[in-house]
Design a protein around this motif. Structure first.
Motif, PDB file in Angstrom:
ATOM      1  N   GLU A  68       0.727  -1.319  -0.102  1.00  0.00           N
ATOM      2  CA  GLU A  68       0.064  -0.113   0.149  1.00  0.00           C
ATOM      3  C   GLU A  68       0.794   1.334   0.008  1.00  0.00           C
ATOM      4  N   THR A  70       4.006   1.449  -1.097  1.00  0.00           N
ATOM      5  CA  THR A  70       4.659   1.690  -2.458  1.00  0.00           C
ATOM      6  C   THR A  70       3.631   2.125  -3.593  1.00  0.00           C
ATOM      7  N   ALA A  71       2.479   1.653  -3.533  1.00  0.00           N
ATOM      8  CA  ALA A  71       1.277   2.247  -4.511  1.00  0.00           C
ATOM      9  C   ALA A  71       1.173   3.742  -4.224  1.00  0.00           C
ATOM     10  N   SER A  72       0.882   4.000  -3.037  1.00  0.00           N
ATOM     11  CA  SER A  72       1.055   5.269  -2.835  1.00  0.00           C
ATOM     12  C   SER A  72       1.869   6.296  -3.056  1.00  0.00           C
ATOM     13  N   PHE A  74       3.996   5.468  -5.544  1.00  0.00           N
ATOM     14  CA  PHE A  74       4.285   5.715  -7.059  1.00  0.00           C
ATOM     15  C   PHE A  74       3.122   6.642  -7.514  1.00  0.00           C
ATOM     16  N   GLU A  75       1.842   6.458  -6.821  1.00  0.00           N
ATOM     17  CA  GLU A  75       0.487   7.439  -7.401  1.00  0.00           C
ATOM     18  C   GLU A  75       1.144   8.890  -7.209  1.00  0.00           C
ATOM     19  N   GLU A  76       1.703   9.155  -5.904  1.00  0.00           N
ATOM     20  CA  GLU A  76       2.147  10.475  -5.572  1.00  0.00           C
ATOM     21  C   GLU A  76       3.054  10.995  -6.492  1.00  0.00           C
ATOM     22  N   HIS A  78       3.838   9.908  -9.532  1.00  0.00           N
ATOM     23  CA  HIS A  78       2.949  10.083 -10.892  1.00  0.00           C
ATOM     24  C   HIS A  78       2.414  11.393 -10.983  1.00  0.00           C
ATOM     25  N   LYS A  79       1.893  12.013  -9.972  1.00  0.00           N
ATOM     26  CA  LYS A  79       0.813  12.913  -9.771  1.00  0.00           C
ATOM     27  C   LYS A  79       1.921  14.007  -9.805  1.00  0.00           C
ATOM     28  N   ARG A  82       2.912  14.681 -13.502  1.00  0.00           N
ATOM     29  CA  ARG A  82       2.196  15.152 -14.422  1.00  0.00           C
ATOM     30  C   ARG A  82       1.883  16.700 -14.184  1.00  0.00           C
TER      31      ARG A  82
END
Length: 334
Positions: A68, A70-72, A74-76, A78-79, A82
């Motif tokens: 969880e 790691t996913a958070s 990576f999402e941050e 990528h955000k 962007r």
């Protein structure tokens, strides 16, 4: 049976009986001891099984939390990427608009200088001196000064009827080029297996980055493709070192080998050497970089335009590369 033998037989029978009972007693005690050892081992094994189950549960919980996290992350990340790309695109758009305004202002200043220089006491410019016009005559057609809505001075040219055909630029979409662009747009990238990218490399990028020093030209093209080329202005007060002279110098372009006043230098990736380049070489490199930048924006999904608008922007960038290859470029007025 004699009495001695009978007594000996009874004694032997008695001894055998005692030995048998003693053996049975030892066997029972041994069995009880082993049973106690087995019970203790089973209890210890049960405790260890419970500990293994507990540790396995802790491990699974830690792995889930790590996934969880790691996913958070990576999402941050990528955000953030962007947002950075959007901000970069907006900043580059503003820079481009500002450069366009600067070009317009420079053209206006040049036009004003022309008007001023063409006015002499012996031959005054009647556009600057309207009082010299006769009462019945009208102002000549040509450059007139008007105030724009923003308050900036603009020069508007009233085209003469004979100039209408020469000042108008029309365009017509080539069906082959547009079909190649549409095919590439479905899966954008820099792979030369695409007919569109292959054509641009063959007709525009290759010729535009083809200089006298072929080896350095190839290195520059690879750096531009990898987005690892750096262009920076040269500090006029700094003297060139021996390594700098080997890579050109302030008065010699490293790409063309011609004696030119070099105001910029380039760096290829992580290499330490700097190469001095002339304004013409810089214009050619910049034209190719502008094309790659726009292509990467399309590839990243940052361009929000109709496909026809994208196509014509790509054609404009290709024309800039062709013009730069022919030796035309803009210079900054000192």
């Amino acid at each position: 049976m004699p009495p001695e033998e009978a007594g000996a037989h009874r004694q032997e029978t008695y001894n055998m009986s005692r030995l048998r009972s003693s053996s049975m007693e030892i066997k029972e005690k041994g069995t009880e001891f082993l049973r106690d050892q087995l019970d203790a081992a089973q209890k210890e094994l049960k405790l260890k099984d419970e500990e293994c189950v507990r540790l396995s549960h802790v491990r699974n919980q830690l792995e889930q939390e790590l996934e969880e996290l790691t996913a958070s992350l990576f999402e941050e990340a990528h955000k953030m990427v962007r947002e950075a790309n959007v901000k970069q695109a907006a900043a580059e758009k503003q820079l481009k608009e500002a450069q366009g305004k600067i070009d317009v202002l420079q053209a206006e200043v040049s036009a004003l200088k022309t008007l001023v220089l063409t006015s002499t006491p012996s031959s005054p410019n009647r556009q600057l001196h309207p009082q010299l016009l006769s009462p019945g005559s009208s102002r000549p057609r040509g450059h007139t000064r008007n105030k724009s809505a923003s308050g900036a001075l603009q020069l508007q040219t009233e085209p003469l009827p004979t100039d209408a055909a020469t000042n108008r630029e029309d365009r017509e979409m080539d069906s082959v080029l547009f079909a190649e662009f549409l095919s590439w747009k479905e899966k954008p990238g820099l792979d030369r297996s695409s007919a569109f990218i292959s054509r641009v490399f063959r007709e525009d990028i290759g010729p535009c980055l083809s200089f006298t020093c072929s080896e350095l030209s190839q290195s520059v093209q690879r750096a531009v493709e990898n987005n690892s080329l750096t262009i920076e202005p040269v500090a006029m007060s700094s003297l060139p070192t021996v390594k700098d002279i080997e890579c050109g110098g302030p008065n010699k372009c490293a790409l063309s080998g011609m004696s030119r006043h070099c105001r910029h230098r380039i760096k290829l990736g992580d290499k330490e050497n700097y190469y001095y380049i002339s304004p013409s070489s810089r214009a050619r490199i910049t034209a190719v970089c502008n094309f790659f930048t726009y292509i990467r924006y399309i590839q990243q999904g940052l361009v929000r335009q109709e496909v026809q608008q994208m196509f014509w922007e790509v054609m404009r960038l290709r024309r800039e590369m062709s013009v730069a290859k022919l030796g035309y470029f803009l210079t900054e007025e000192s």
